[in-house]
Scaffold this active site. Structure first.
Site, short mmCIF file in Angstrom:
data_model
loop_
_atom_site.label_atom_id
_atom_site.label_comp_id
_atom_site.label_asym_id
_atom_site.label_seq_id
_atom_site.Cartn_x
_atom_site.Cartn_y
_atom_site.Cartn_z
N ALA A 71 33.23 42.20 -31.75
CA ALA A 71 32.04 42.45 -32.56
C ALA A 71 31.04 43.35 -31.84
CB ALA A 71 31.37 41.13 -32.93
N THR A 72 31.05 43.32 -30.52
CA THR A 72 30.17 44.22 -29.77
C THR A 72 30.50 45.67 -30.07
OG1 THR A 72 29.75 42.66 -27.97
CG2 THR A 72 29.53 45.00 -27.45
N ASN A 153 23.41 32.79 -33.13
CA ASN A 153 24.42 32.24 -32.23
C ASN A 153 23.91 31.05 -31.40
OD1 ASN A 153 23.06 34.81 -31.37
ND2 ASN A 153 23.70 34.13 -29.35
N GLN A 181 28.94 34.66 -36.06
CA GLN A 181 28.79 33.21 -36.01
C GLN A 181 28.85 32.55 -37.38
OE1 GLN A 181 28.93 31.52 -33.34
NE2 GLN A 181 28.46 32.97 -31.71
N SER A 201 34.22 38.88 -34.78
CA SER A 201 35.15 38.76 -33.66
C SER A 201 36.11 37.61 -33.93
CB SER A 201 34.42 38.49 -32.34
OG SER A 201 34.06 39.67 -31.68
N ALA A 202 37.40 37.83 -33.68
CA ALA A 202 38.41 36.82 -33.97
C ALA A 202 38.24 35.56 -33.14
CB ALA A 202 39.81 37.40 -33.75
N HIS A 203 37.79 35.71 -31.90
CA HIS A 203 37.77 34.54 -31.01
C HIS A 203 36.67 33.55 -31.35
CE1 HIS A 203 34.34 35.38 -28.13
NE2 HIS A 203 34.40 36.53 -28.77
N THR A 239 45.65 52.92 -29.88
CA THR A 239 46.78 52.15 -30.42
C THR A 239 46.33 50.73 -30.76
OG1 THR A 239 48.35 53.42 -29.10
CG2 THR A 239 49.10 51.30 -29.94
N CYS A 328 27.09 35.67 -23.51
CA CYS A 328 26.96 37.06 -23.10
C CYS A 328 25.74 37.28 -22.21
CB CYS A 328 26.88 37.97 -24.33
SG CYS A 328 28.34 37.85 -25.37
#
Length: 398
Positions: A71-72, A153, A181, A201-203, A239, A328
């Site tokens: 996401a950053t 967040n 979030q 973001s996936a995580h 890629t 972060c």
């Protein structure tokens, strides 16, 4: 027992996600841009993953979802793309955001200020929420972008994204939201909320680390942040990490299904409330921003007389993971910026501890955490010079 209560920092990969990713490391490993069967064999699963992403946020077929590193990167792509397209090569010079955004937004905006861009950082109210009317009040003729997070967040507070989207649409100003979030915790619908750009973001929803996404509404394409090959239709060179892309798609499907969101709203909220209420039984503790209008998994609690870092130390000795705020910024020992934005005094701003749960937490874990936390508060207050020697007739400002 080990108890992980820092899911706003990152989440464990769902076993179903890991299973979906596994073939793409050693069996289906071709470069997806290659013409031979090793590369072409990845395409069906990549298309399937994209479909899951579109469905998860209700994107229209003509819109784009660009696969990014996180996401950053997505946030930087939007803000710097607007800078190039609307400011350097246009007649705009103003961006609106809030005081409590993730550092990926605020640090990028601070950089643009060094380049002469005017940035307005809107304050939040006493509950830690940005009021939609303030966005309308500060939009100018030269406003190039409004960027407001969907969910905070640290506090979990939900922002009025639908109202802000309508305001921006009426004013003809592009609207970006960092929904990192929010996805998997509350319904996210880009069409219903008039969103032009959305980052994730996936995580944060039980997918792998190192992969994210950027939704771009049809007609709002930007100059790419990364130039090179023609991957992602030329919008993001490099890629594609097929395994991570597939994992993110499956994670999105699992996290945004009606059943998953209902489980979040009921089971996860119930566990969060049990933990929160047990801590609030202790005198001079409060939930920062209040209990209403939050994601179901998050609570930021201030404990008078207990520094957040000390609390984390005690919990860590008992194998409980939590946070004093955004991971972060975890190496920054300055007072919590969100609590500062609320107008907290200097002592209070150092006492916040964030607990963020997930669907993998159990009631037994919460019971264990409650016992550890209560014992830690008792120990730390007994050795706190700012708490142990407070006059008995002192009235707390909490």
């Amino acid at each position: 027992m080990e108890v992980y209560l820092d899911n706003n920092a990152t989440t464990k990969v769902d076993p179903e996600v890991f299973k979906a990713m596994e073939p793409f490391f050693c069996h289906i490993y071709g470069n997806p841009n290659s013409l031979h069967k090793f590369g072409a064999g990845t395409h069906p699963k990549m298309i399937e993953a994209l479909n899951y992403l579109y469905e998860g946020i209700n994107a229209a077929d003509e819109d784009d979802i660009i696969i990014t590193g996180n996401a950053t990167e997505s946030n930087n792509t939007v803000i710097k793309g607007i800078w190039v397209d609307k400011i350097l090569n246009g007649n705009k010079n103003h961006i609106i955001t809030s005081e409590v955004e993730h550092p990926a937004i605020t640090a990028t905006c601070k950089f643009l200020e060094t380049q002469g861009v005017s940035v307005t950082y809107l304050p939040v109210n006493e509950e830690g929420v940005l009021e939609a009317s303030s966005v309308k009040d500060y939009i100018r003729e030269d406003t190039a972008l409004v960027s407001i997070m969907w969910a905070n967040n640290e506090t979990g507070k939900l922002f009025p994204i639908k109202e802000i989207g309508a305001i921006c649409k009426e004013a003809g100003v592009p609207f970006h939201t960092d929904a990192t979030q929010a996805i998997g915790k509350v319904p996210v619908d880009v069409q219903a909320c008039n969103v032009n750009y959305l980052s994730f973001s996936a995580h944060k929803f039980h997918g792998p680390k190192g992969v994210g996404g950027l939704y771009v509404q049809d007609g709002f394409a930007l100059t790419p942040l990364l130039h090179g090959g023609e991957q992602m239709g030329g919008h993001r060179a490099g890629t594609v990490d097929v395994a991570s892309m597939v994992g993110m798609g499956v994670a999105m499907k699992l996290a945004t299904s009606p059943m998953a969101l209902a489980y979040e709203e009921n089971h996860v909220r119930k566990l969060r409330d049990k933990l929160e209420n047990a801590i609030l039984e202790i005198p001079e503790t409060i939930v920062i921003g209040g209990k209403e209008n939050r994601t179901p998994n998050t609570t930021l609690i201030s404990i008078r007389g207990v520094e957040g870092e000390s609390m984390l130390w005690d919990m860590n000795q008992k194998a409980i993971g939590a946070s004093t705020g955004s991971a972060c910024a975890s190496e920054d020992l300055e007072a919590n910026p969100v609590m500062n934005a609320f107008g907290s005094d200097s002592e209070l701003a150092h006492t916040g501890v964030r607990f963020s749960l997930s669907r993998f937490n159990t009631e037994e874990e919460i019971d264990y955490a409650i016992d550890v936390i209560k014992n830690a508060i008792h120990r730390l207050r007994n050795i706190s010079s700012s708490y142990a020697y407070t006059p008995k007739d002192h009235v707390s400002q909490l």
